[in-house]
Design a protein around this motif. Structure first.
Motif, PDB file in Angstrom:
ATOM      1  N   ARG A 189       0.827  -1.211   0.000  1.00 19.22           N
ATOM      2  CA  ARG A 189       0.000   0.000   0.000  1.00 19.22           C
ATOM      3  C   ARG A 189       0.858   1.257   0.000  1.00 19.22           C
ATOM      4  O   ARG A 189       0.511   2.262  -0.618  1.00 19.22           O
ATOM      5  N   LYS A 221       4.561   5.428  -6.751  1.00 15.66           N
ATOM      6  CA  LYS A 221       4.397   5.156  -8.177  1.00 15.66           C
ATOM      7  C   LYS A 221       5.747   4.856  -8.816  1.00 15.66           C
ATOM      8  O   LYS A 221       6.718   5.577  -8.619  1.00 15.66           O
ATOM      9  N   VAL A 268      -2.915  -7.793  -4.108  1.00 13.65           N
ATOM     10  CA  VAL A 268      -2.846  -6.980  -5.327  1.00 13.65           C
ATOM     11  C   VAL A 268      -4.260  -6.767  -5.873  1.00 13.65           C
ATOM     12  O   VAL A 268      -4.637  -5.655  -6.227  1.00 13.65           O
ATOM     13  N   SER A 269      -5.055  -7.822  -5.906  1.00 14.51           N
ATOM     14  CA  SER A 269      -6.433  -7.702  -6.387  1.00 14.51           C
ATOM     15  C   SER A 269      -7.246  -6.768  -5.501  1.00 14.51           C
ATOM     16  O   SER A 269      -8.012  -5.932  -6.002  1.00 14.51           O
ATOM     17  N   ASN A 322      -6.131  -3.151  -6.078  1.00 10.51           N
ATOM     18  CA  ASN A 322      -6.617  -2.663  -7.367  1.00 10.51           C
ATOM     19  C   ASN A 322      -8.102  -2.321  -7.301  1.00 10.51           C
ATOM     20  O   ASN A 322      -8.537  -1.335  -7.887  1.00 10.51           O
ATOM     21  N   TYR A 344      -9.198   1.674  -7.683  1.00  6.60           N
ATOM     22  CA  TYR A 344      -9.691   1.853  -9.046  1.00  6.60           C
ATOM     23  C   TYR A 344     -10.168   3.282  -9.309  1.00  6.60           C
ATOM     24  O   TYR A 344      -9.798   3.887 -10.306  1.00  6.60           O
ATOM     25  N   HIS A 400      -5.178   4.135  -9.106  1.00  9.46           N
ATOM     26  CA  HIS A 400      -4.018   3.405  -8.600  1.00  9.46           C
ATOM     27  C   HIS A 400      -4.022   1.994  -9.172  1.00  9.46           C
ATOM     28  O   HIS A 400      -5.054   1.359  -9.293  1.00  9.46           O
ATOM     29  N   LYS A 401      -2.832   1.489  -9.515  1.00  7.49           N
ATOM     30  CA  LYS A 401      -2.726   0.176 -10.147  1.00  7.49           C
ATOM     31  C   LYS A 401      -1.465  -0.534  -9.672  1.00  7.49           C
ATOM     32  O   LYS A 401      -0.381   0.044  -9.685  1.00  7.49           O
ATOM     33  N   TRP A 402      -1.627  -1.770  -9.208  1.00  3.73           N
ATOM     34  CA  TRP A 402      -0.525  -2.627  -8.812  1.00  3.73           C
ATOM     35  C   TRP A 402      -0.524  -3.855  -9.710  1.00  3.73           C
ATOM     36  O   TRP A 402      -1.536  -4.233 -10.259  1.00  3.73           O
ATOM     37  N   ARG A 403       0.633  -4.496  -9.837  1.00  2.00           N
ATOM     38  CA  ARG A 403       0.727  -5.773 -10.548  1.00  2.00           C
ATOM     39  C   ARG A 403       1.826  -6.603  -9.899  1.00  2.00           C
ATOM     40  O   ARG A 403       2.681  -6.075  -9.175  1.00  2.00           O
ATOM     41  N   ARG A 414       4.084  -0.913  -8.414  1.00  2.00           N
ATOM     42  CA  ARG A 414       3.039   0.101  -8.375  1.00  2.00           C
ATOM     43  C   ARG A 414       3.151   0.871  -9.685  1.00  2.00           C
ATOM     44  O   ARG A 414       4.104   1.615  -9.925  1.00  2.00           O
ATOM     45  N   ASP A 415       2.197   0.664 -10.595  1.00  2.00           N
ATOM     46  CA  ASP A 415       2.245   1.259 -11.924  1.00  2.00           C
ATOM     47  C   ASP A 415       1.689   2.679 -11.972  1.00  2.00           C
ATOM     48  O   ASP A 415       2.150   3.501 -12.746  1.00  2.00           O
TER      49      ASP A 415
END
Length: 65
Positions: free
Chosen positions: A12, A16, A34-35, A38, A42, A46-49, A63-64
């Motif tokens: 968390r 970025k 991660v899910s 996300n 949303y 914010h976007k993680w992978r 962290r994208d």
């Protein structure tokens, strides 16, 4: 005694463009988190992978945005 890995707070708090690595035995927890992150992030964009590296035995979270 095994050291406890604080997964969710570390993910968390990622800035970025940064990444954090976890042991591969935590892959299910990491992917679930991660899910969750996300879904929560949303609306804010914010976007993680995550990526798994089996030979090295690590799961990397990025962290994208």
């Amino acid at each position: 005694m095994e050291k406890k890995v604080e997964i969710m707070p570390r993910m968390r708090d990622l800035k970025k463009g940064k990444k954090v690595e976890f042991p591969i035995d935590k892959v299910c927890t990491v992917r679930n988190n991660v899910s969750l992150l996300n879904a929560q992030g949303y609306k804010n964009g914010h976007k993680w992978r995550s990526e798994t590296n089996v030979p090295k035995g690590i799961v990397t979270v990025f962290r994208d945005s």
